[in-house]
Design an enzyme around this catalytic site. Structure first.
Site, PDB file in Angstrom:
ATOM      1  N   HIS A  12      42.883 -26.045  34.062  1.00 49.71           N
ATOM      2  CA  HIS A  12      43.306 -25.621  35.398  1.00 49.71           C
ATOM      3  C   HIS A  12      43.510 -26.861  36.262  1.00 49.71           C
ATOM      4  CE1 HIS A  12      41.496 -21.359  34.879  1.00 49.71           C
ATOM      5  NE2 HIS A  12      42.774 -21.385  34.553  1.00 49.71           N
ATOM      6  N   GLY A  69      50.345 -21.781  32.301  1.00 50.31           N
ATOM      7  CA  GLY A  69      49.472 -20.609  32.178  1.00 50.31           C
ATOM      8  C   GLY A  69      49.931 -19.394  32.963  1.00 50.31           C
ATOM      9  N   ASP A  74      49.228 -18.992  28.719  1.00 47.67           N
ATOM     10  CA  ASP A  74      47.949 -18.509  28.174  1.00 47.67           C
ATOM     11  C   ASP A  74      48.202 -17.411  27.138  1.00 47.67           C
ATOM     12  OD1 ASP A  74      46.567 -20.202  29.904  1.00 47.67           O
ATOM     13  OD2 ASP A  74      46.331 -18.669  31.439  1.00 47.67           O
ATOM     14  N   ASP A  94      38.504 -23.734  35.739  1.00 48.06           N
ATOM     15  CA  ASP A  94      37.844 -23.964  37.021  1.00 48.06           C
ATOM     16  C   ASP A  94      37.032 -22.730  37.416  1.00 48.06           C
ATOM     17  OD1 ASP A  94      37.077 -24.517  39.604  1.00 48.06           O
ATOM     18  OD2 ASP A  94      39.091 -25.022  40.315  1.00 48.06           O
ATOM     19  N   HIS A 101      46.357 -15.658  37.617  1.00 47.50           N
ATOM     20  CA  HIS A 101      46.450 -15.195  36.232  1.00 47.50           C
ATOM     21  C   HIS A 101      45.063 -15.066  35.579  1.00 47.50           C
ATOM     22  CE1 HIS A 101      46.204 -19.516  35.935  1.00 47.50           C
ATOM     23  NE2 HIS A 101      46.091 -19.464  34.635  1.00 47.50           N
ATOM     24  N   ASP A 104      44.874 -13.197  32.412  1.00 47.40           N
ATOM     25  CA  ASP A 104      45.371 -13.930  31.247  1.00 47.40           C
ATOM     26  C   ASP A 104      44.319 -14.899  30.723  1.00 47.40           C
ATOM     27  OD1 ASP A 104      47.833 -12.652  31.581  1.00 47.40           O
ATOM     28  OD2 ASP A 104      48.614 -14.259  32.849  1.00 47.40           O
ATOM     29  N   ARG A 110      38.851 -14.141  25.493  1.00 48.96           N
ATOM     30  CA  ARG A 110      38.469 -13.008  24.656  1.00 48.96           C
ATOM     31  C   ARG A 110      39.034 -13.160  23.251  1.00 48.96           C
ATOM     32  NH1 ARG A 110      41.005  -8.870  22.775  1.00 48.96           N
ATOM     33  NH2 ARG A 110      39.868  -7.021  22.146  1.00 48.96           N
TER      34      ARG A 110
END
Length: 165
Positions: A12, A69, A74, A94, A101, A104, A110
């Protein structure tokens, strides 16, 4: 080096400086791997490695740069993980800033857990990963058998579908 790993690098905005410092510190090791980055991170990583590249330390693989991203990068990375094209995810995110997002980001983290790939979300964990002896050999992460979930029966009658619409 027996097996060339595919390492995804993501950061980020407020974490890009930290990732670039980490890349600079580990440049000679990273030059041996295939690097996949999202958006601006890819440009910064490429610039950092270019400063360390010479005839004795060439960049062995072109850096793959995905979209930023928030513009799908992402999700592109998540698809690559699902397709078995990413071995390691280094993602300096961050924790103090909301992101447009966020869903995302959560999906990417995950999917890295779902496919059990080594994932570093901070510099300390990234240091442990890059210094692991497993970085130089083929490694097949164990994955759960999700066949029961994939093959489950979901009973939905045409009447239920009609009522949903």
């Amino acid at each position: 080096m027996e097996h060339v790993k595919n390492i995804a690098l993501v950061a980020h905005d407020n974490e890009k400086r930290d990732l670039v410092e980490w890349v600079d510190w580990n440049a000679f090791q990273l030059m041996n791997f295939k690097l996949i980055c999202t958006g601006t991170t890819g440009k910064l990583v490429e610039e950092a490695l270019a400063k360390k590249t010479d005839k004795d330390h060439p960049l062995k693989n072109k850096i793959i740069k995905l979209k930023s991203g928030p513009f799908g990068g992402d999700q592109q990375l998540g698809a690559m993980i699902a397709d078995g094209k990413i071995d390691i995810l280094i993602f300096f995110w961050d924790p103090m800033q909301p992101h447009p997002h966020d869903v995302d980001v959560k999906a990417l983290l995950r999917i890295s857990v779902l496919y059990n790939i080594p994932t570093a979300c901070n510099r300390s964990t990234a240091d442990f990963l890059i210094s692991s002896p497993l970085m130089k050999e083929k490694y097949m992460p164990l994955t759960r058998d999700y066949s029961v979930y994939i093959n489950r029966n979901v009973d939905i009658s045409p009447e239920q579908i009609k009522n949903e619409i």
